[in-house]
Write an enzyme that holds these catalytic residues in place. Structure first.
Site, PDB file in Angstrom:
ATOM      1  N   ASP A 155       0.892  -1.194   0.022  1.00 21.41           N
ATOM      2  CA  ASP A 155      -0.046   0.088  -0.047  1.00 21.41           C
ATOM      3  C   ASP A 155       0.804   1.172   0.021  1.00 21.41           C
ATOM      4  OD1 ASP A 155      -2.075  -1.618   0.105  1.00 21.41           O
ATOM      5  OD2 ASP A 155      -3.116  -0.601   1.598  1.00 21.41           O
ATOM      6  N   CYS A 158       0.940  -8.261   4.731  1.00 21.59           N
ATOM      7  CA  CYS A 158       0.789  -7.009   4.508  1.00 21.59           C
ATOM      8  C   CYS A 158      -0.633  -6.705   4.289  1.00 21.59           C
ATOM      9  CB  CYS A 158       1.613  -6.343   3.388  1.00 21.59           C
ATOM     10  SG  CYS A 158       3.335  -6.064   3.667  1.00 21.59           S
ATOM     11  N   ASP A 159      -0.976  -5.554   3.868  1.00 22.31           N
ATOM     12  CA  ASP A 159      -2.415  -4.757   4.434  1.00 22.31           C
ATOM     13  C   ASP A 159      -3.768  -5.704   3.676  1.00 22.31           C
ATOM     14  OD1 ASP A 159      -0.682  -2.781   4.911  1.00 22.31           O
ATOM     15  OD2 ASP A 159      -2.199  -1.392   4.312  1.00 22.31           O
ATOM     16  N   LYS A 160      -3.719  -6.178   2.601  1.00 20.13           N
ATOM     17  CA  LYS A 160      -4.774  -7.099   2.242  1.00 20.13           C
ATOM     18  C   LYS A 160      -4.612  -8.318   1.972  1.00 20.13           C
ATOM     19  CE  LYS A 160      -6.257  -2.844   1.875  1.00 20.13           C
ATOM     20  NZ  LYS A 160      -4.911  -2.214   2.503  1.00 20.13           N
ATOM     21  N   CYS A 202       5.411  -2.515   7.975  1.00 20.67           N
ATOM     22  CA  CYS A 202       5.892  -1.441   8.429  1.00 20.67           C
ATOM     23  C   CYS A 202       5.632  -1.247  10.064  1.00 20.67           C
ATOM     24  CB  CYS A 202       5.091  -0.070   7.646  1.00 20.67           C
ATOM     25  SG  CYS A 202       6.053  -0.138   6.012  1.00 20.67           S
ATOM     26  N   GLU A 218      -6.845   4.438  -0.024  1.00 22.71           N
ATOM     27  CA  GLU A 218      -6.324   5.049   1.290  1.00 22.71           C
ATOM     28  C   GLU A 218      -6.027   6.337   1.102  1.00 22.71           C
ATOM     29  OE1 GLU A 218      -4.720   1.476   3.828  1.00 22.71           O
ATOM     30  OE2 GLU A 218      -3.167   2.538   3.032  1.00 22.71           O
ATOM     31  N   SER A 254      -5.127   4.935   5.916  1.00 20.34           N
ATOM     32  CA  SER A 254      -4.215   4.014   6.109  1.00 20.34           C
ATOM     33  C   SER A 254      -4.218   3.929   7.702  1.00 20.34           C
ATOM     34  CB  SER A 254      -2.777   4.507   5.701  1.00 20.34           C
ATOM     35  OG  SER A 254      -1.553   3.922   6.536  1.00 20.34           O
TER      36      SER A 254
END
Length: 555
Positions: free
Chosen positions: A78, A119-121, A191, A444, A470
């Site tokens: 992202d 990670c995010d998704k 992150c 985002e 985010s």
């Protein structure tokens, strides 16, 4: 065993021939076959170490008598997709990840699965697939990145995003920004703040579908490798006992997940992902439970961007088991919930001798940062189905605010206005047509919120959008406004200069315009004529549901 559909019987001789072509012996073919789902790639920092995690998982599977077979899926960063058209593909990738795993694990009937996201998704996509396929399975993430250091202070990716605004406003030199760039993200891992990836990896643990330590053990440590080996061994026990994800997931685990979400002050994206995940198990999770649990769950942590601590600090302080042990003191967390360890959460805490090791990082339950959780749900005429704000990252003076609307039809125009000094103290920025259908893809808004912070306006300006934020966003950033503009929601009717009233304490979000004027605007409203070049995004726009229900595909 499920894999016998592919390996046993006279008629499966051709299938065995193909498996011999892989180099597998008869003994390996006859063992339980474990699918190892790896989202490794060379573009996402959180994924560049997943080859090592996968190797450790496979070693664990073999040690426990199974045969691991690895296959891959995609993963979007992202941070790299931010503030350009690539971000439109991030949330839709969640559905594609879940679908691709379902395809692979059904076409090749494994006895169990170990899923490796970071990670995010990818994390929610893999959890959705686990529940949909419902074979013995667990998640083992690649672990969080360490915080960087810049001139004696801990920094992370959000420090760089916010520094862009500081350079534009003259608070930082470009040379300093270049030095910060090289130090903020020191290596592999997701992150390092309580952003979406780490939020979901921590909640995977709370839900019971990942081992203790999954969310917080740093990516670069040998402990992460050992946990991956343990995950490989654990899946074999799950297969032996036929313990499947839907045997673990129930209303107790739903409430537990939301309680930990509130205690940690997780990313507002969890409000999108948890409903989509639990829906795969036939459980309805709407915004009401977030509101209920927020009001009864104290906020115990303020990790970046809400505070100065990072995931390595949370791990040192005891991690998710320590959070659970505090919540259990007021019976906010149900310790009878089962986990992939084969034991209940209560038994896990006893075995781990869990407790808080640093009350500066995890506040005691009787002295929290706030009596309410980190996320608040807002409703009103501007968001009748609801909107979401990370209230733990909102300055006290921004909790109640009224101001004139500054309306933008997309993120790029808003960012240009912010960085060029066109936004004044007291303004309420409205960015619309960025929802699941209208974006499409529900981008985002980290760039505009970081620009607001970098320009020194985060204590003076609110931002409202039908897009999302985010986990690195801080300030009065209110997202997921539903219904979205593309579906004729009230956000589509806001005009420049309209007064908007925000009261996070009361959960109110209202457009202060007379009813007759609103009715007039509704009659005049015409949906924006949008041209979507991507065939994939056209399909997503047609199929995506409301953000209030997780923006998952409508069945």
């Amino acid at each position: 065993m499920r894999s016998h559909k592919m390996t046993k019987g006279l008629e499966k001789s051709p299938h065995r021939s193909l498996m011999h072509a892989l180099g597998l012996t008869r003994e390996e073919i006859n063992r339980p076959l474990i699918g190892v789902v790896n989202s490794a790639n060379e573009i996402v920092p959180g994924h560049i170490n997943l080859d090592k995690i996968s190797a450790a998982v496979k070693a664990g599977v073999r040690m426990a008598g199974g045969t691991p077979l690895e296959f891959s899926t995609i993963g979007v960063c992202d941070g790299l997709a931010m503030n350009h058209q690539g971000m439109r593909f991030s949330l839709p990738s969640r559905e594609l990840i879940a679908d691709s795993i379902e395809i692979m694990a059904t076409a090749h009937p494994f006895d169990g699965l170990v899923l490796i996201p970071n990670c995010d998704k990818v994390v929610p996509g893999m959890l959705m697939a686990m529940l949909r396929i419902n074979v013995p399975a667990l998640v083992i993430s690649g672990g969080p990145m360490l915080a960087g250091e810049f001139r004696g202070e801990k920094v992370d990716l959000i420090s760089v995003f916010e520094a862009v605004g500081k350079v534009r406003s003259g608070q930082m030199d470009p040379e300093d920004l270049a030095e910060l760039e090289e130090n903020a993200c020191p290596g592999c891992g997701s992150c390092s703040g309580m952003f979406t990836a780490n939020s979901m990896n921590c909640l995977s643990e709370a839900i019971g579908l990942a081992l203790p330590g999954n969310g917080t053990i740093p990516a670069v440590t040998s402990a992460r490798i050992r946990l991956a080996k343990t995950a490989g061994m654990r899946v074999m026990d799950l297969v032996k006992k036929d313990i499947k994800p839907r045997d673990i997931i129930n209303p107790k685990s739903v409430a537990n997940a939301v309680a930990v979400d509130m205690a940690l002050g997780c990313s507002t994206n969890t409000v999108l992902h948890l409903p989509a995940i639990f829906a795969e198990a036939g459980l309805d999770l709407n915004l009401d439970i977030f509101d209920v649990m927020s009001k009864k769950t104290p906020n115990l942590c303020r990790l970046s961007p809400a505070g100065t601590h990072h995931l390595q600090d949370l791990h040192r302080a005891g991690g998710i088991p320590a959070i659970v042990s505090e919540l259990a003191k007021e019976e906010i967390f149900d310790l009878n919930a089962v986990t992939v360890t084969g034991r209940s959460w209560g038994e896990n805490l006893e075995q781990l001798k869990a407790g808080v090791k640093d009350y500066q990082v995890i506040r005691p339950i009787n002295d929290p940062y706030s009596r309410e959780g980190g996320i608040a749900i807002l409703k009103g005429n501007l968001a009748p189905q609801g909107a979401v704000v990370k209230q733990s990252a909102v300055a006290p003076e921004m909790m109640v605010r009224s101001g004139p609307a500054r309306v933008f039809e997309n993120e790029e125009d808003a960012v240009q206005a912010i960085l060029s000094g066109q936004i004044n103290k007291g303004d309420v920025i409205v960015i619309r047509n960025e929802g699941p259908k209208g974006g499409p893809g529900m981008r985002e808004m980290l760039t505009p919120t970081s620009a607001i912070a970098g320009m020194g306006l985060d204590r003076h300006v609110a931002l409202i959008t039908d897009g999302r934020f985010s986990g690195g966003t801080r300030g009065a950033a209110i997202g997921h406004v539903s219904p979205e503009a593309a579906e004729g929601g009230m956000i589509a009717l806001v005009r420049e200069g309209d007064e908007i009233n925000i009261d996070i304490f009361k959960g109110d979000l209202n457009l202060n315009v007379p009813d007759d004027e609103i009715e007039k605007r509704k009659k005049e409203f015409k949906p924006r004529d949008q041209k979507i070049d991507s065939p994939f995004l056209r399909r997503y726009s047609r199929q995506a549901g409301s953000a209030a229900n997780g923006a998952a595909y409508r069945s």
